[in-house]
Scaffold this motif. Structure first.
Motif, PDB file in Angstrom:
ATOM      1  N   ARG A  89       0.832  -1.193   0.000  1.00 19.79           N
ATOM      2  CA  ARG A  89       0.000   0.000   0.000  1.00 19.79           C
ATOM      3  C   ARG A  89       0.869   1.246   0.000  1.00 19.79           C
ATOM      4  N   GLY A  90       0.503   2.191  -0.845  1.00 12.44           N
ATOM      5  CA  GLY A  90       1.299   3.388  -1.008  1.00 12.44           C
ATOM      6  C   GLY A  90       0.841   4.524  -0.125  1.00 12.44           C
ATOM      7  N   HIS A  91       1.228   5.736  -0.537  1.00 14.09           N
ATOM      8  CA  HIS A  91       0.899   6.927   0.252  1.00 14.09           C
ATOM      9  C   HIS A  91      -0.571   7.321   0.111  1.00 14.09           C
ATOM     10  N   GLY A  92      -1.263   6.845  -0.945  1.00 12.83           N
ATOM     11  CA  GLY A  92      -2.643   7.270  -1.179  1.00 12.83           C
ATOM     12  C   GLY A  92      -3.550   6.935  -0.022  1.00 12.83           C
ATOM     13  N   LEU A  93      -3.498   5.665   0.461  1.00 11.19           N
ATOM     14  CA  LEU A  93      -4.364   5.269   1.570  1.00 11.19           C
ATOM     15  C   LEU A  93      -4.011   6.043   2.822  1.00 11.19           C
ATOM     16  N   ALA A  94      -2.711   6.236   3.078  1.00 10.50           N
ATOM     17  CA  ALA A  94      -2.314   6.999   4.263  1.00 10.50           C
ATOM     18  C   ALA A  94      -2.852   8.425   4.196  1.00 10.50           C
ATOM     19  N   ASN A  95      -2.805   9.040   3.002  1.00 10.94           N
ATOM     20  CA  ASN A  95      -3.350  10.393   2.863  1.00 10.94           C
ATOM     21  C   ASN A  95      -4.850  10.404   3.120  1.00 10.94           C
ATOM     22  N   ASN A  96      -5.568   9.380   2.594  1.00  8.71           N
ATOM     23  CA  ASN A  96      -7.020   9.320   2.814  1.00  8.71           C
ATOM     24  C   ASN A  96      -7.324   9.174   4.296  1.00  8.71           C
ATOM     25  N   CYS A  97      -6.569   8.327   4.983  1.00  7.02           N
ATOM     26  CA  CYS A  97      -6.790   8.147   6.419  1.00  7.02           C
ATOM     27  C   CYS A  97      -6.498   9.444   7.173  1.00  7.02           C
ATOM     28  N   ASN A  98      -5.444  10.148   6.785  1.00  4.24           N
ATOM     29  CA  ASN A  98      -5.121  11.412   7.448  1.00  4.24           C
ATOM     30  C   ASN A  98      -6.212  12.448   7.228  1.00  4.24           C
ATOM     31  N   ARG A  99      -6.740  12.497   5.990  1.00  5.40           N
ATOM     32  CA  ARG A  99      -7.808  13.461   5.715  1.00  5.40           C
ATOM     33  C   ARG A  99      -9.030  13.180   6.592  1.00  5.40           C
ATOM     34  N   ALA A 100      -9.365  11.898   6.759  1.00  3.94           N
ATOM     35  CA  ALA A 100     -10.512  11.558   7.599  1.00  3.94           C
ATOM     36  C   ALA A 100     -10.212  11.824   9.066  1.00  3.94           C
ATOM     37  N   ALA A 101      -9.001  11.458   9.517  1.00  2.00           N
ATOM     38  CA  ALA A 101      -8.655  11.629  10.925  1.00  2.00           C
ATOM     39  C   ALA A 101      -8.657  13.101  11.328  1.00  2.00           C
ATOM     40  N   GLN A 102      -8.221  13.983  10.448  1.00  2.00           N
ATOM     41  CA  GLN A 102      -8.209  15.408  10.772  1.00  2.00           C
ATOM     42  C   GLN A 102      -9.611  15.956  11.009  1.00  2.00           C
ATOM     43  N   LEU A 103     -10.608  15.296  10.419  1.00  2.00           N
ATOM     44  CA  LEU A 103     -11.999  15.722  10.608  1.00  2.00           C
ATOM     45  C   LEU A 103     -12.742  14.826  11.589  1.00  2.00           C
TER      46      LEU A 103
END
Length: 477
Positions: free
Chosen positions: A441-455
């Motif tokens: 798994r690349g950076h895409g999933l990590a970015n999606n998780c970060n976007r959700a976690a920030q909200l």
């Protein structure tokens, strides 16, 4: 009758063309094969030179130096008895052993060279056994009288001259092998250059033949291109323009297909703009009707109830709840009117709603996917327009569709955006190859998780059996 018979015996133009092309291709293939063979021979010979012969030549030189160092050290120790002379002797012995090991490997397969190397080893062993080691041992044990030193060194020198002669033979043989290999490289290079020149001449002949065949070869692709363009001109915008044939025909077909795609896109944009305008007009009308009719009547009802309560104090207890309810209804209607006006104003000012943004992202990904994803909007999605989750959801959707286009090999995809008073959720499902156990798994999933976690939300990616499912959800607050 004889004329018809003669014509029947002649070869057709198509047969002549194919025959000419076949001859040119065959000649070109032969010259290319010869050229490739020459290049391979050059490369092989260069490899032999660089990997065997030149290292062997250097190893012979190192071996000669090592034996000379041994002889010099041995003779100096015998003459002077100084132990420091044994240092080059010992170092030369180790260097000679290493060089002999390298030469045995490098000259393997060359019988003459191996035999010459064996002669060198035999001469070296003879010198070592009969001269160097006995003389060193005698000097170390003080068993040599001064008058014996000259005679012993003369004997050792005679034996070493035999070794030196064998070394010269080995050096001359390696030089001969290098010269032979260089000559082979030159011959192969000449052959390759001749073959390349022949191939060039044949290429010119092929180009001349191509000029003659152009008219025949253009007919079918151009006929197909004209038919496709005619169908599009009559309104069949879904028909793809063929881009086969020569480069010029392919470029024309590509340009026309781009124009067709642009027309389709413009048509979709017009339909979407008309839909947005219709919704804007409907919202404006609803807001006006609610304000001018419904809210005024409810407000009037509230005033009438208030007046009645003042005129009949005994009824105040029963009328006060009704008055409060009318006030609540008026506030609710005013909130609805405000929301309608805000939505209409946003559309008129060019601010895209979240649903429209989702549609644009899906539309822009169609070319990369090769198909149009299914889109479903559930609930009041546009109430999140301008919300902090709005740009984050768009970014996650772009990333998910990009991954489907690049990795999934899917034939269909479904996008679901759901909203209610508590949450905003996105789901992207495809029918592709899935993630697999060994997928990194690349950076895409990590970015999606970060976007959700920030909200304050969550994001997961899982196998869909078949395909992959991306889920992303954030709370409304």
């Amino acid at each position: 009758m004889s004329g018809r018979t003669a014509n029947a015996r002649r070869m057709s133009l198509r047969t002549l063309l194919w025959l000419a092309i076949g001859i040119l291709v065959a000649l070109f293939a032969v010259s290319a094969a010869v050229s490739v063979y020459g290049r391979l021979v050059v490369r092989a010979s260069e490899n032999v030179l660089s990997e065997r012969l030149l290292p062997a030549q250097n190893a012979v030189s190192d071996l000669t130096t090592a034996y000379v160092d041994q002889e010099t050290g041995q003779r100096g120790y015998v003459l002077t008895g100084d132990p420091s002379f044994l240092e080059p002797y010992d170092a030369g012995r180790d260097a000679a052993a290493a060089s002999l090991s390298d030469l045995n490997a490098l000259l393997a397969g060359d019988a003459k060279a191996s035999a010459t190397l064996d002669a060198v080893v035999e001469a070296a062993n003879t010198w070592t056994a009969q001269a160097s080691e006995p003389e060193i041992l005698a000097r170390r044990n003080n068993e040599i009288a001064d008058e014996q030193v000259v005679a012993m060194t003369a004997t050792g020198k005679e034996l070493f001259d035999g070794l030196r002669s064998q070394l010269q033979d080995l050096d001359a043989l390696t030089d001969e092998r290098v010269t032979e290999q260089v000559d082979r490289v030159r011959s192969a290079q000449v052959l390759a250059n001749v073959a390349t020149a022949v191939a060039f001449v044949l290429a010119i002949g092929t180009a001349i033949a191509a000029l003659y065949l152009t008219r025949r070869l253009l007919t079918r692709p151009i006929d197909r291109l004209v038919a496709d363009i005619g169908a599009v001109a009559e309104g069949d915008y879904e028909r793809e323009i063929g881009t086969d044939g020569p480069r010029e025909v392919s470029m024309i077909g590509g340009a026309v297909d781009t124009m067709r795609t642009s027309l389709l896109t413009q048509n979709r944009l017009l339909v979407r703009a008309e839909h947005e305008r219709t919704r804007h007009d409907e919202q404006t009308r609803m807001a006006a009707d609610l304000h001018d009719l419904t809210i005024q009547r409810v407000f009037g009802l509230g005033l009438a109830l208030t007046s009645l309560a003042r005129r009949h104090p005994r009824l105040a207890t029963d009328l006060d709840p009704l008055i409060d309810e009318t006030d609540s209804i008026v506030r609710g209607l005013r909130a609805v009117i405000f929301d309608l006006q805000i939505g209409a104003t946003g559309l008129s000012n060019g601010t895209a709603s979240l649903s429209a943004a989702v549609g644009e992202i899906v539309e822009s990904s169609t070319a990369a996917l090769g198909f149009t994803p299914d889109v479903c909007l559930d609930g009041p999605v546009d109430q999140f327009s301008g919300h902090d989750a709005d740009p984050e959801l768009q970014a996650v959707l772009r990333e998910a569709l990009s991954n489907v286009a690049r990795h999934a090999h899917a034939t269909s995809c479904r996008v679901l955006v759901a909203a209610d008073d508590d949450r905003l959720a996105l789901s992207v499902t495809d029918d592709g190859t899935g993630m697999g156990a060994d997928v990194v798994r690349g950076h895409g999933l990590a970015n999606n998780c970060n976007r959700a976690a920030q909200l304050g939300g969550r994001a997961v990616i899982r196998d869909g059996a078949p395909g992959t499912v991306v889920e992303w959800e954030v709370p409304a607050s």
